[in-house]
Design a protein around this motif. Structure first.
Motif, PDB file in Angstrom:
ATOM      1  N   SER A  11       0.848  -1.194   0.000  1.00  0.00           N
ATOM      2  CA  SER A  11       0.000   0.000   0.000  1.00  0.00           C
ATOM      3  C   SER A  11       0.884   1.245   0.000  1.00  0.00           C
ATOM      4  N   GLY A  12       0.254   2.390  -0.248  1.00  0.00           N
ATOM      5  CA  GLY A  12       0.971   3.658  -0.222  1.00  0.00           C
ATOM      6  C   GLY A  12       2.112   3.717  -1.208  1.00  0.00           C
ATOM      7  N   HIS A  16       4.496   1.613  -5.173  1.00  0.00           N
ATOM      8  CA  HIS A  16       5.289   2.203  -6.255  1.00  0.00           C
ATOM      9  C   HIS A  16       6.751   1.767  -6.165  1.00  0.00           C
ATOM     10  N   THR A  17       7.244   1.632  -4.941  1.00  0.00           N
ATOM     11  CA  THR A  17       8.613   1.163  -4.761  1.00  0.00           C
ATOM     12  C   THR A  17       8.769  -0.253  -5.306  1.00  0.00           C
ATOM     13  N   SER A  19       7.018  -1.707  -7.609  1.00  0.00           N
ATOM     14  CA  SER A  19       6.954  -1.711  -9.078  1.00  0.00           C
ATOM     15  C   SER A  19       8.298  -1.292  -9.683  1.00  0.00           C
ATOM     16  N   ARG A  20       9.022  -0.405  -9.022  1.00  0.00           N
ATOM     17  CA  ARG A  20      10.350   0.003  -9.505  1.00  0.00           C
ATOM     18  C   ARG A  20      11.384  -1.101  -9.270  1.00  0.00           C
ATOM     19  N   LEU A  21      11.227  -1.820  -8.171  1.00  0.00           N
ATOM     20  CA  LEU A  21      12.173  -2.878  -7.838  1.00  0.00           C
ATOM     21  C   LEU A  21      12.025  -4.103  -8.735  1.00  0.00           C
ATOM     22  N   ARG A  22      10.897  -4.235  -9.383  1.00  0.00           N
ATOM     23  CA  ARG A  22      10.667  -5.394 -10.248  1.00  0.00           C
ATOM     24  C   ARG A  22      11.632  -5.447 -11.426  1.00  0.00           C
ATOM     25  N   SER A  23      12.277  -4.340 -11.732  1.00  0.00           N
ATOM     26  CA  SER A  23      13.236  -4.336 -12.834  1.00  0.00           C
ATOM     27  C   SER A  23      14.555  -5.008 -12.442  1.00  0.00           C
TER      28      SER A  23
END
Length: 198
Positions: A11-12, A16-17, A19-23
């Motif tokens: 959440s929060g 977004h963090t 989703s960025r780490l998925r790379s």
């Protein structure tokens, strides 16, 4: 290939963090109260026994694979300081500070050379910032864990809840400062950060 282990990723800004780490090349393991898939493991930060089970599961899942990033982001703020954790500690202090402190101690030896440890904190502990929340009354861990022993605590008030929150975040800052000199951190050149999103 190293892994990412994170709390507060469902959440929060934690979403977004993630989703960025998925790379990144390695797996992501998220601690969450309600696991939905293999990426999510059960973690209840209100219980130190749950923190220990989560750490054991992480270590079993990773085997020799190192942790490249340990992101301790989950946190709460309450309207008062009357709630207690499963272990009997004031809830904000238990979740925001004690649970994450235990988790990083349990996972520290698994950190990769050159890895990162990030703890989310808040500048609200600093009265000079005029953040709109009551700053901590003190940084005495025993009284923060059990404010019933603190004759000046106003646990049933909004001010008491704010003081509990800001003190727990001050504890996070102090943990980061102490951790930066820990031999396992220094020897492996692990970066330790107190992240204040505000």
């Amino acid at each position: 290939m190293s892994a990412v282990v994170m709390t507060g990723g469902t959440s929060g800004f934690g979403v977004h963090t993630v989703s960025r780490l998925r790379s990144a090349d390695g797996p992501i393991i998220l601690g969450t109260r309600t696991p939905t898939d293999d990426e999510h493991l059960a973690l209840d930060l209100t219980s130190l026994a749950s923190v220990r089970r989560f750490a054991d599961q992480v270590l079993n899942r990773l085997g020799p694979q190192p942790i490249g990033a340990l992101v301790l982001n989950a946190g709460i703020v309450r309207p008062d300081a009357t709630a207690r954790s499963a272990d009997g500690f004031e809830m904000a202090f238990a979740v925001n500070h004690l649970a994450h402190y235990l988790l990083l101690r349990l996972l520290l030896e698994q950190m990769a050379e050159g890895g990162s440890i990030v703890l989310t904190t808040s500048g609200t502990h600093d009265p000079a910032r005029n953040a709109g929340l009551a700053p901590p009354r003190h940084a005495q861990a025993r009284l923060l864990a059990d404010p019933d022993l603190d004759p000046g605590a106003q646990t049933a008030t909004a001010r008491g809840g704010q003081e509990a929150y800001t003190a727990s975040k001050l504890g996070t800052v102090m943990t980061v400062r102490a951790l930066a000199g820990h031999p396992a951190v220094v020897d492996r050149q692990v970066t330790v950060l107190a992240f204040c999103p505000g």
